[in-house]
Design a protein around this motif. Structure first.
Motif, PDB file in Angstrom:
ATOM      1  N   UNK A 293       0.843  -1.191   0.000  1.00 51.08           N
ATOM      2  CA  UNK A 293       0.000   0.000   0.000  1.00 51.08           C
ATOM      3  C   UNK A 293       0.880   1.243   0.000  1.00 51.08           C
ATOM      4  N   UNK A 294       0.696   2.076  -1.003  1.00 49.16           N
ATOM      5  CA  UNK A 294       1.465   3.314  -1.129  1.00 49.16           C
ATOM      6  C   UNK A 294       0.602   4.470  -0.643  1.00 49.16           C
ATOM      7  N   UNK A 295       1.110   5.212   0.307  1.00 48.67           N
ATOM      8  CA  UNK A 295       0.426   6.387   0.825  1.00 48.67           C
ATOM      9  C   UNK A 295       0.872   7.608   0.029  1.00 48.67           C
ATOM     10  N   UNK A 296      -0.058   8.177  -0.716  1.00 45.57           N
ATOM     11  CA  UNK A 296       0.252   9.320  -1.562  1.00 45.57           C
ATOM     12  C   UNK A 296       0.313  10.583  -0.723  1.00 45.57           C
TER      13      UNK A 296
ATOM     14  N   UNK B 282       1.966  13.841  -1.888  1.00 41.36           N
ATOM     15  CA  UNK B 282       2.689  14.658  -2.847  1.00 41.36           C
ATOM     16  C   UNK B 282       2.302  16.121  -2.683  1.00 41.36           C
ATOM     17  N   UNK B 283       3.292  16.952  -2.421  1.00 40.99           N
ATOM     18  CA  UNK B 283       3.089  18.391  -2.309  1.00 40.99           C
ATOM     19  C   UNK B 283       4.208  19.083  -3.079  1.00 40.99           C
ATOM     20  N   UNK B 284       3.870  19.789  -4.113  1.00 43.86           N
ATOM     21  CA  UNK B 284       4.856  20.516  -4.902  1.00 43.86           C
ATOM     22  C   UNK B 284       4.391  21.952  -5.080  1.00 43.86           C
ATOM     23  N   UNK B 285       5.355  22.844  -5.077  1.00 46.51           N
ATOM     24  CA  UNK B 285       5.062  24.263  -5.310  1.00 46.51           C
ATOM     25  C   UNK B 285       6.260  24.893  -6.007  1.00 46.51           C
ATOM     26  N   UNK B 286       5.978  25.820  -6.877  1.00 44.12           N
ATOM     27  CA  UNK B 286       7.032  26.511  -7.619  1.00 44.12           C
ATOM     28  C   UNK B 286       6.604  27.952  -7.848  1.00 44.12           C
ATOM     29  N   UNK B 287       7.576  28.844  -7.806  1.00 44.60           N
ATOM     30  CA  UNK B 287       7.321  30.260  -8.023  1.00 44.60           C
ATOM     31  C   UNK B 287       8.492  30.845  -8.799  1.00 44.60           C
ATOM     32  N   UNK B 288       8.171  31.661  -9.789  1.00 44.99           N
ATOM     33  CA  UNK B 288       9.213  32.246 -10.627  1.00 44.99           C
ATOM     34  C   UNK B 288       8.769  33.622 -11.076  1.00 44.99           C
ATOM     35  N   UNK B 289       9.693  34.575 -11.061  1.00 37.37           N
ATOM     36  CA  UNK B 289       9.389  35.927 -11.514  1.00 37.37           C
ATOM     37  C   UNK B 289      10.610  36.497 -12.217  1.00 37.37           C
ATOM     38  N   UNK B 290      10.357  37.355 -13.167  1.00 41.60           N
ATOM     39  CA  UNK B 290      11.443  37.987 -13.916  1.00 41.60           C
ATOM     40  C   UNK B 290      11.012  39.385 -14.346  1.00 41.60           C
TER      41      UNK B 290
ATOM     42  N   UNK C 106       0.673  21.966  -6.330  1.00 41.13           N
ATOM     43  CA  UNK C 106      -0.112  20.751  -6.502  1.00 41.13           C
ATOM     44  C   UNK C 106      -0.073  19.943  -5.215  1.00 41.13           C
ATOM     45  N   UNK C 107      -1.162  19.244  -4.967  1.00 43.22           N
ATOM     46  CA  UNK C 107      -1.246  18.416  -3.773  1.00 43.22           C
ATOM     47  C   UNK C 107      -2.059  17.175  -4.090  1.00 43.22           C
ATOM     48  N   UNK C 108      -1.558  16.042  -3.681  1.00 47.15           N
ATOM     49  CA  UNK C 108      -2.235  14.770  -3.897  1.00 47.15           C
ATOM     50  C   UNK C 108      -2.054  13.906  -2.664  1.00 47.15           C
ATOM     51  N   UNK C 109      -3.155  13.442  -2.125  1.00 45.09           N
ATOM     52  CA  UNK C 109      -3.101  12.583  -0.945  1.00 45.09           C
ATOM     53  C   UNK C 109      -4.085  11.443  -1.124  1.00 45.09           C
TER      54      UNK C 109
END
Length: 227
Positions: free
Chosen positions: A74-77, A79-87, A136-139
């Motif tokens: 059993x895999x417990x998901x 996943x939390x990713x975040x990204x920010x970029x400015x120029x 993004x978030x996945x659980x």
């Protein structure tokens, strides 16, 4: 005639783009690629000999963690990713050229009473700002099966889970490689411990279709559209 040629070229390019932009085949349940691996039965069954010890049965101190082909993990998901970029970009340039009136024998040269002097000035400016934020978030949980045991003991796992809803279906698919030491005593492992993981979460049906752009919209928003 030239307009007709341009029209034919545009229609041909549009047709080729439409063919190239066809969506991939829809996923379906019970895909053979995600089918669980079933180990082969031994050709010879152990014959009971009255002994209390049987090598085919796990010992009293063994755990339930997966380690063999066909075992379930059993895999417990989580996943939390975040990204920010400015120029920010800004450039400017100015040019000034002053040409005085030419002289001949100490006298200003003119043509029909007009001075031949010239003054040229020019300037260019550019400024641009860009920013992007994504998170993004996945659980959840998904049970997968061991489809291969590597020589070093690592486990290749793969599996899928489908949920049938009122307006369609949702599915989660996972493939990756797991170290046996990362599997906890209750036979679970965190998704961030799965190497070379490929996690796919999507859906089918009317709700999923309304969130996808049509092929003509993708053409006008794609890099081929020149305007």
């Amino acid at each position: 005639m030239r307009t007709l040629k341009h029209g034919v070229s545009f229609v041909l390019a549009l047709s080729l783009t439409a063919c190239a932009a066809q969506p991939a085949p829809r996923p379906v349940p019970d895909d053979p690629y995600y089918a669980p691996a079933i180990p082969e039965q031994p050709t010879q069954q152990a014959t009971p000999n009255g002994s209390l010890f049987n090598g085919e049965i796990n010992g009293l101190y063994s755990d339930i963690r997966a380690r063999s082909l066909g075992d379930i993990i059993t895999v417990r998901l989580q996943e939390n990713t975040s990204a920010s970029k400015s120029a920010t970009t800004g450039t400017s340039r100015g040019t000034s050229v002053n040409l005085p009136t030419p002289t001949v024998l100490g006298r200003d040269l003119s043509f029909r009473g007009y001075s031949l002097s010239a003054n040229l000035e020019g300037s260019t400016e550019f400024s641009g700002d860009a920013s992007a934020d994504q998170s993004n978030r996945l659980s959840g949980e998904i049970s997968v099966t061991v489809i291969r045991v590597l020589p070093n003991g690592n486990l290749i796992v793969r599996g899928e889970k489908w949920l049938t809803l009122n307006n369609g279906e949702e599915y989660v698919r996972l493939t990756g490689m797991i170290r046996p030491r990362d599997v906890s005593s209750d036979n679970t492992v965190l998704s961030n411990r799965v190497a070379n993981a490929r996690i796919e979460y999507s859906g089918t049906g009317s709700l999923a279709d309304t969130q996808r752009q049509g092929w003509l919209t993708r053409f006008f928003n794609g890099p081929i559209w020149p305007f």
